[in-house]
Design a protein around this motif. Structure first.
Motif, short mmCIF file in Angstrom:
data_model
loop_
_atom_site.label_atom_id
_atom_site.label_comp_id
_atom_site.label_asym_id
_atom_site.label_seq_id
_atom_site.Cartn_x
_atom_site.Cartn_y
_atom_site.Cartn_z
N PRO A 63 -5.46 48.06 -1.30
CA PRO A 63 -5.43 49.53 -1.52
C PRO A 63 -5.29 50.17 -2.87
CG PRO A 63 -4.21 48.77 0.61
CD PRO A 63 -4.58 47.64 -0.22
N ASP A 64 -4.62 49.54 -3.60
CA ASP A 64 -4.22 50.06 -4.88
C ASP A 64 -5.58 49.70 -5.98
OD1 ASP A 64 -4.06 47.34 -5.80
OD2 ASP A 64 -2.04 47.43 -6.19
N GLY A 65 -6.42 49.39 -5.38
CA GLY A 65 -7.67 49.03 -6.28
C GLY A 65 -7.76 47.48 -6.97
N THR A 66 -6.74 46.90 -6.97
CA THR A 66 -6.86 45.49 -7.19
C THR A 66 -7.90 44.62 -6.50
OG1 THR A 66 -4.36 45.45 -7.75
CG2 THR A 66 -5.37 43.25 -7.42
N PHE A 67 -8.70 43.83 -7.04
CA PHE A 67 -9.85 43.26 -6.71
C PHE A 67 -9.79 41.88 -6.85
CE2 PHE A 67 -11.53 45.14 -10.48
CZ PHE A 67 -12.45 44.12 -11.20
N PHE A 68 -10.70 41.16 -5.91
CA PHE A 68 -10.72 39.68 -6.00
C PHE A 68 -12.10 39.34 -6.13
CE2 PHE A 68 -6.75 40.84 -4.04
CZ PHE A 68 -5.69 39.79 -4.77
N ILE A 69 -12.76 38.44 -6.86
CA ILE A 69 -14.19 38.01 -6.78
C ILE A 69 -14.14 36.49 -6.31
CG2 ILE A 69 -15.88 37.53 -8.35
CD1 ILE A 69 -15.40 40.55 -8.20
N GLY A 70 -15.10 36.18 -5.48
CA GLY A 70 -15.53 35.12 -5.12
C GLY A 70 -16.29 34.55 -6.00
N ASP A 71 -16.12 33.26 -6.76
CA ASP A 71 -16.78 32.91 -7.74
C ASP A 71 -16.92 31.20 -7.72
OD1 ASP A 71 -18.11 32.57 -10.26
OD2 ASP A 71 -16.39 32.51 -11.63
N GLY A 72 -17.86 30.76 -7.12
CA GLY A 72 -18.83 31.38 -6.37
C GLY A 72 -19.75 30.07 -5.96
N TYR A 73 -21.14 30.35 -6.13
CA TYR A 73 -22.11 29.19 -5.88
C TYR A 73 -21.74 28.01 -6.88
CZ TYR A 73 -25.04 31.67 -2.77
OH TYR A 73 -25.76 32.37 -2.05
N VAL A 74 -21.43 28.08 -7.87
CA VAL A 74 -21.02 26.73 -9.05
C VAL A 74 -19.49 26.97 -9.30
CG1 VAL A 74 -21.52 25.97 -11.13
CG2 VAL A 74 -23.37 27.16 -9.91
N GLY A 75 -19.20 27.98 -9.66
CA GLY A 75 -17.54 28.18 -9.88
C GLY A 75 -16.69 27.83 -8.43
N THR A 108 -18.69 25.94 -2.82
CA THR A 108 -19.34 27.22 -2.73
C THR A 108 -18.34 28.34 -1.93
OG1 THR A 108 -21.30 25.94 -2.02
CG2 THR A 108 -21.36 28.33 -1.51
N VAL A 109 -17.76 29.07 -2.87
CA VAL A 109 -16.92 30.22 -2.64
C VAL A 109 -17.73 31.34 -2.11
CG1 VAL A 109 -14.82 31.70 -3.19
CG2 VAL A 109 -15.26 29.37 -4.25
N HIS A 110 -18.16 31.61 -0.95
CA HIS A 110 -19.33 32.49 -0.62
C HIS A 110 -18.89 33.71 0.00
CE1 HIS A 110 -23.32 33.70 1.23
NE2 HIS A 110 -23.53 32.77 0.15
N ASP A 124 -15.19 28.91 2.60
CA ASP A 124 -15.45 27.79 1.66
C ASP A 124 -16.62 27.08 2.42
OD1 ASP A 124 -15.25 25.80 0.12
OD2 ASP A 124 -13.27 24.64 0.90
N ARG A 125 -17.88 27.70 1.87
CA ARG A 125 -19.01 27.51 2.74
C ARG A 125 -19.40 25.81 2.95
NH1 ARG A 125 -25.06 29.64 1.31
NH2 ARG A 125 -25.16 27.75 0.07
N GLY A 126 -19.03 25.19 1.71
CA GLY A 126 -19.75 23.95 1.61
C GLY A 126 -18.84 22.92 2.28
N HIS A 127 -17.54 23.33 2.52
CA HIS A 127 -16.47 22.48 3.22
C HIS A 127 -16.64 22.90 4.84
CE1 HIS A 127 -14.63 21.45 -0.86
NE2 HIS A 127 -15.53 20.85 -0.56
N GLY A 128 -17.18 24.04 4.91
CA GLY A 128 -17.28 24.33 6.48
C GLY A 128 -16.15 25.00 7.07
N ARG A 129 -15.24 25.85 6.22
CA ARG A 129 -13.99 26.10 6.77
C ARG A 129 -13.68 27.63 5.83
NH1 ARG A 129 -10.55 21.77 3.05
NH2 ARG A 129 -11.17 22.61 1.02
N ILE A 130 -12.58 28.11 6.55
CA ILE A 130 -12.11 29.31 5.72
C ILE A 130 -10.66 28.94 5.38
CG2 ILE A 130 -11.08 31.47 6.28
CD1 ILE A 130 -13.51 32.08 8.11
#
Length: 242
Positions: A63-75, A108-110, A124-130
């Motif tokens: 809510p305070d505008g702090t944000f999180f980036i999923g990085d990513g296909y290679v990261g 794959t942090v999708h 965590d797409r490549g590992h089939g889980r959250i």
């Protein structure tokens, strides 16, 4: 070149529009009428620091505008920034044993989604889980066996909706990882789901699905007297839409 997600911060009264460009390793922030006001990442240059990404995929906010980036296909990380785009921290690594990945290891942090509990839910797409973390990257929980989770939508009622690539289904979970409901089938016909990369719900409860393999957007309208517990919920609402 490769915009992967188009998102709006639900807590932002100015309604900025964010575009995650995975192919060029950049995140762009625009005003609602299209003026570019921020860019993170060096165009076409992958990396892992406060201004370099490796095919980023998604964004979500506190809510305070702090944000999180999923990085990513290679990261293999989630990167945290303050509301002004200043880098704060990141977490995540490649698996030490690809056949037996552990907590905080990604392939794959999708997608990322944040609940009112301020926990960060990561597809965590490549590992089939959250995987579930606190806002400072401490591992809390893991939900295995979700095939290939593509998209996460945190509804205002604090249920997590997951689009699964493998089955073409939209899945509903509570925040303890308990499966509640699912619908959909894999296919490119009208109403089928074929790589549902992004979900969005409007104020009338209509669901919009970006089907990347089918090259289309589909709109699903609730049936009269539909069971609302089986409808993909609206995302967190702010004062503009209440």
């Amino acid at each position: 070149r490769g915009p992967h997600k188009i998102k709006m911060n639900p807590y932002d009264p100015q309604k900025h529009v964010w575009i995650i460009d995975d192919q060029l390793h950049q995140i762009h922030k625009f005003t609602y009428d299209g003026k570019l006001v921020m860019t993170l990442g060096e165009r076409g240059v992958p990396g892992r620091d406060g201004n370099h990404f490796s095919r980023p995929t998604d964004i979500d906010w506190l809510p305070d505008g702090t944000f999180f980036i999923g990085d990513g296909y290679v990261g293999t990380r989630v990167a945290k920034f303050d509301k002004d785009g200043n880098f704060l921290m990141d977490w995540g690594t490649k698996p030490a044993r690809p056949d037996d990945p552990g907590p905080n290891e990604f392939n794959t942090v999708h997608a990322v989604a944040i609940g009112k509990d301020r926990r960060v839910y990561v597809a965590d797409r490549g590992h089939g889980r959250i995987q579930v973390f606190d806002e400072n990257g401490k591992f809390l929980d893991m939900w295995p066996n979700i095939r290939r989770p593509l998209e996460l939508l945190m509804a205002a009622d604090q249920h997590l909706w997951v689009a699964d690539l493998e089955t073409g289904r939209i899945l509903k979970y509570d925040l303890n990882g308990r499966y509640l409901y699912g619908w959909g089938s894999k296919g490119s016909w009208p109403g089928g789901l074929d790589c549902s990369h992004q979900l969005s719900v409007d104020n009338e409860g209509n669901l919009y699905v970006a089907d990347c393999f089918a090259g289309r957007v589909q709109k699903f309208r609730p049936k009269p007297n539909a069971d609302r517990s089986k409808m993909v919920g609206q995302p967190a609402l702010d004062s503009r839409t209440n």
